[in-house]
Motif scaffolding. Structure first.
Motif, PDB file in Angstrom:
ATOM      1  N   MET A 137      63.218  -2.970  51.264  1.00 40.89           N
ATOM      2  CA  MET A 137      62.205  -3.197  52.289  1.00 40.89           C
ATOM      3  C   MET A 137      61.658  -4.610  52.173  1.00 40.89           C
ATOM      4  N   PRO A 138      61.416  -5.257  53.336  1.00 37.88           N
ATOM      5  CA  PRO A 138      61.001  -6.659  53.312  1.00 37.88           C
ATOM      6  C   PRO A 138      59.587  -6.874  52.816  1.00 37.88           C
ATOM      7  N   LYS A 139      58.730  -5.852  52.951  1.00 38.91           N
ATOM      8  CA  LYS A 139      57.356  -5.986  52.467  1.00 38.91           C
ATOM      9  C   LYS A 139      56.762  -4.602  52.225  1.00 38.91           C
ATOM     10  N   LEU A 140      55.671  -4.586  51.470  1.00 36.39           N
ATOM     11  CA  LEU A 140      54.962  -3.341  51.209  1.00 36.39           C
ATOM     12  C   LEU A 140      54.043  -3.029  52.383  1.00 36.39           C
ATOM     13  N   SER A 141      54.143  -1.843  52.899  1.00 33.81           N
ATOM     14  CA  SER A 141      53.282  -1.463  54.016  1.00 33.81           C
ATOM     15  C   SER A 141      51.852  -1.260  53.521  1.00 33.81           C
ATOM     16  N   PRO A 142      50.856  -1.438  54.393  1.00 34.27           N
ATOM     17  CA  PRO A 142      49.465  -1.213  53.983  1.00 34.27           C
ATOM     18  C   PRO A 142      49.240   0.184  53.426  1.00 34.27           C
ATOM     19  N   LEU A 143      49.883   1.208  54.016  1.00 34.81           N
ATOM     20  CA  LEU A 143      49.708   2.574  53.534  1.00 34.81           C
ATOM     21  C   LEU A 143      50.286   2.746  52.131  1.00 34.81           C
ATOM     22  N   PHE A 144      51.452   2.133  51.888  1.00 31.71           N
ATOM     23  CA  PHE A 144      52.057   2.227  50.565  1.00 31.71           C
ATOM     24  C   PHE A 144      51.218   1.479  49.542  1.00 31.71           C
ATOM     25  N   LEU A 145      50.689   0.324  49.930  1.00 30.70           N
ATOM     26  CA  LEU A 145      49.820  -0.423  49.032  1.00 30.70           C
ATOM     27  C   LEU A 145      48.571   0.381  48.690  1.00 30.70           C
ATOM     28  N   ASP A 146      48.032   1.059  49.695  1.00 32.46           N
ATOM     29  CA  ASP A 146      46.864   1.911  49.444  1.00 32.46           C
ATOM     30  C   ASP A 146      47.175   2.934  48.359  1.00 32.46           C
ATOM     31  N   ARG A 147      48.368   3.511  48.420  1.00 35.48           N
ATOM     32  CA  ARG A 147      48.751   4.522  47.426  1.00 35.48           C
ATOM     33  C   ARG A 147      48.911   3.882  46.044  1.00 35.48           C
ATOM     34  N   LEU A 148      49.485   2.687  45.982  1.00 35.96           N
ATOM     35  CA  LEU A 148      49.716   2.042  44.692  1.00 35.96           C
ATOM     36  C   LEU A 148      48.415   1.653  43.994  1.00 35.96           C
ATOM     37  N   VAL A 149      47.400   1.300  44.768  1.00 32.06           N
ATOM     38  CA  VAL A 149      46.135   0.880  44.147  1.00 32.06           C
ATOM     39  C   VAL A 149      45.133   2.029  44.040  1.00 32.06           C
ATOM     40  N   ASP A 150      45.503   3.203  44.504  1.00 32.43           N
ATOM     41  CA  ASP A 150      44.627   4.363  44.419  1.00 32.43           C
ATOM     42  C   ASP A 150      44.770   5.012  43.040  1.00 32.43           C
ATOM     43  N   VAL A 151      44.345   4.288  42.014  1.00 29.77           N
ATOM     44  CA  VAL A 151      44.448   4.764  40.634  1.00 29.77           C
ATOM     45  C   VAL A 151      43.124   5.403  40.228  1.00 29.77           C
ATOM     46  N   ASP A 152      43.219   6.499  39.465  1.00 30.70           N
ATOM     47  CA  ASP A 152      41.993   7.190  39.047  1.00 30.70           C
ATOM     48  C   ASP A 152      41.844   7.284  37.536  1.00 30.70           C
ATOM     49  N   GLY A 153      42.798   6.709  36.785  1.00 29.44           N
ATOM     50  CA  GLY A 153      42.685   6.696  35.337  1.00 29.44           C
ATOM     51  C   GLY A 153      43.148   7.944  34.628  1.00 29.44           C
ATOM     52  N   SER A 154      43.589   8.966  35.392  1.00 31.61           N
ATOM     53  CA  SER A 154      44.082  10.185  34.752  1.00 31.61           C
ATOM     54  C   SER A 154      45.300  10.750  35.473  1.00 31.61           C
ATOM     55  N   ARG A 155      45.160  11.064  36.766  1.00 30.38           N
ATOM     56  CA  ARG A 155      46.296  11.617  37.508  1.00 30.38           C
ATOM     57  C   ARG A 155      47.227  10.536  38.047  1.00 30.38           C
ATOM     58  N   HIS A 156      46.705   9.385  38.297  1.00 32.00           N
ATOM     59  CA  HIS A 156      47.518   8.222  38.690  1.00 32.00           C
ATOM     60  C   HIS A 156      47.036   7.043  37.872  1.00 32.00           C
ATOM     61  N   VAL A 157      47.901   6.592  36.966  1.00 29.58           N
ATOM     62  CA  VAL A 157      47.553   5.505  36.050  1.00 29.58           C
ATOM     63  C   VAL A 157      48.582   4.391  36.182  1.00 29.58           C
ATOM     64  N   ALA A 158      48.106   3.161  36.220  1.00 30.29           N
ATOM     65  CA  ALA A 158      48.990   2.000  36.259  1.00 30.29           C
ATOM     66  C   ALA A 158      48.640   1.060  35.109  1.00 30.29           C
ATOM     67  N   VAL A 159      49.665   0.415  34.562  1.00 28.00           N
ATOM     68  CA  VAL A 159      49.489  -0.598  33.513  1.00 28.00           C
ATOM     69  C   VAL A 159      50.188  -1.867  33.982  1.00 28.00           C
ATOM     70  N   GLY A 160      49.461  -2.951  34.053  1.00 25.29           N
ATOM     71  CA  GLY A 160      50.037  -4.222  34.463  1.00 25.29           C
ATOM     72  C   GLY A 160      50.352  -5.101  33.268  1.00 25.29           C
ATOM     73  N   ALA A 161      51.372  -5.945  33.421  1.00 26.75           N
ATOM     74  CA  ALA A 161      51.748  -6.930  32.402  1.00 26.75           C
ATOM     75  C   ALA A 161      51.526  -8.321  32.983  1.00 26.75           C
ATOM     76  N   TRP A 162      50.871  -9.160  32.204  1.00 26.02           N
ATOM     77  CA  TRP A 162      50.470 -10.486  32.690  1.00 26.02           C
ATOM     78  C   TRP A 162      50.875 -11.536  31.668  1.00 26.02           C
ATOM     79  N   ASP A 163      51.534 -12.603  32.153  1.00 24.74           N
ATOM     80  CA  ASP A 163      51.898 -13.719  31.288  1.00 24.74           C
ATOM     81  C   ASP A 163      50.706 -14.671  31.247  1.00 24.74           C
ATOM     82  N   ARG A 164      50.025 -14.715  30.100  1.00 19.69           N
ATOM     83  CA  ARG A 164      48.807 -15.508  29.996  1.00 19.69           C
ATOM     84  C   ARG A 164      49.083 -17.003  29.875  1.00 19.69           C
ATOM     85  N   SER A 165      50.356 -17.368  29.707  1.00 15.47           N
ATOM     86  CA  SER A 165      50.686 -18.786  29.583  1.00 15.47           C
ATOM     87  C   SER A 165      50.939 -19.435  30.937  1.00 15.47           C
TER      88      SER A 165
END
Length: 208
Positions: free
Chosen positions: A53-81
């Motif tokens: 897919m060429p881009k993330l749809s707003p609805l799909f993005l809503d689902r990806l950021v709808d984290v609650d810390g228990s039933r939907h959890v995300a962990v990001g990795a960040w290059d601090r350099s």
């Protein structure tokens, strides 16, 4: 004593010296998710989302950021350099994300997934994200994590197999594997990420 894997944020150092920050995802990461998606090649998009897919749809993005810390959890990795590509972001460049969704039918099972931008693939970040996600899942009562992986995604199949996953063909699609990993605190304690955090904590104690 080193902190448990689920006590985020935590910083580790990759074998090439890259300082990698692991932290919980939040709704404020919306722009970083969009930027990370744009850094994925069409092949990587197919591997993660099963479509180029060429881009993330707003609805799909809503689902990806709808984290609650228990039933939907995300962990990001960040290059601090490296500088963020979404403005003045103190965490650095977002390079990957892992997540799990708890099953609606069984609260002890969760589906997990991971994505790492192309230029950072093959450096062990995907496995670290999966291990962090599993540690969080165990803390929330999950005993089995599952994943759906294309048969062409040999790198992820290898990582998951090394983590003890069993592989079965999807009965409805022979291009897809269904993977399952039983998870316990012992498995978390024996993970590569746990060893890395223990090493970092040991350095801190020696220098304190």
């Amino acid at each position: 004593m080193p902190a448990t894997l689920s006590q985020l944020p935590r910083q580790v150092e990759l074998s090439d010296g890259t300082p990698l920050l692991l932290r919980l995802g939040t709704p404020a990461d919306r722009d970083a998710l969009v930027a990370g998606f744009e850094r994925l090649s069409p092949e990587s998009r197919v591997s993660r989302f099963f479509t180029a897919m060429p881009k993330l749809s707003p609805l799909f993005l809503d689902r990806l950021v709808d984290v609650d810390g228990s039933r939907h959890v995300a962990v990001g990795a960040w290059d601090r350099s490296r500088e963020s590509d979404v403005g003045n972001h103190a965490d650095g460049l977002g390079v990957g994300v892992g997540r799990y969704f708890v099953s609606d039918d069984d609260p002890t099972r969760a589906e997990m997934a991971v994505a790492v931008i192309d230029e950072y693939q093959g450096r062990g970040i995907g496995r670290l994200l999966l291990e962090a996600v599993i540690a969080l899942a165990v803390d929330h009562g999950i005993t089995t994590v599952t994943a759906t992986v294309l048969s062409s995604n040999e790198a992820m199949l290898h990582v998951m197999a090394a983590m003890g996953a069993t592989l079965d063909w999807d009965p409805d699609d022979r291009t897809v594997y269904r993977l399952e990993i039983p998870v316990t605190r012992d498995r978390v304690a024996g993970s590569e990420l746990h060893a890395m955090l223990g090493y970092v904590a040991g350095l801190g104690e020696a220098q304190g």
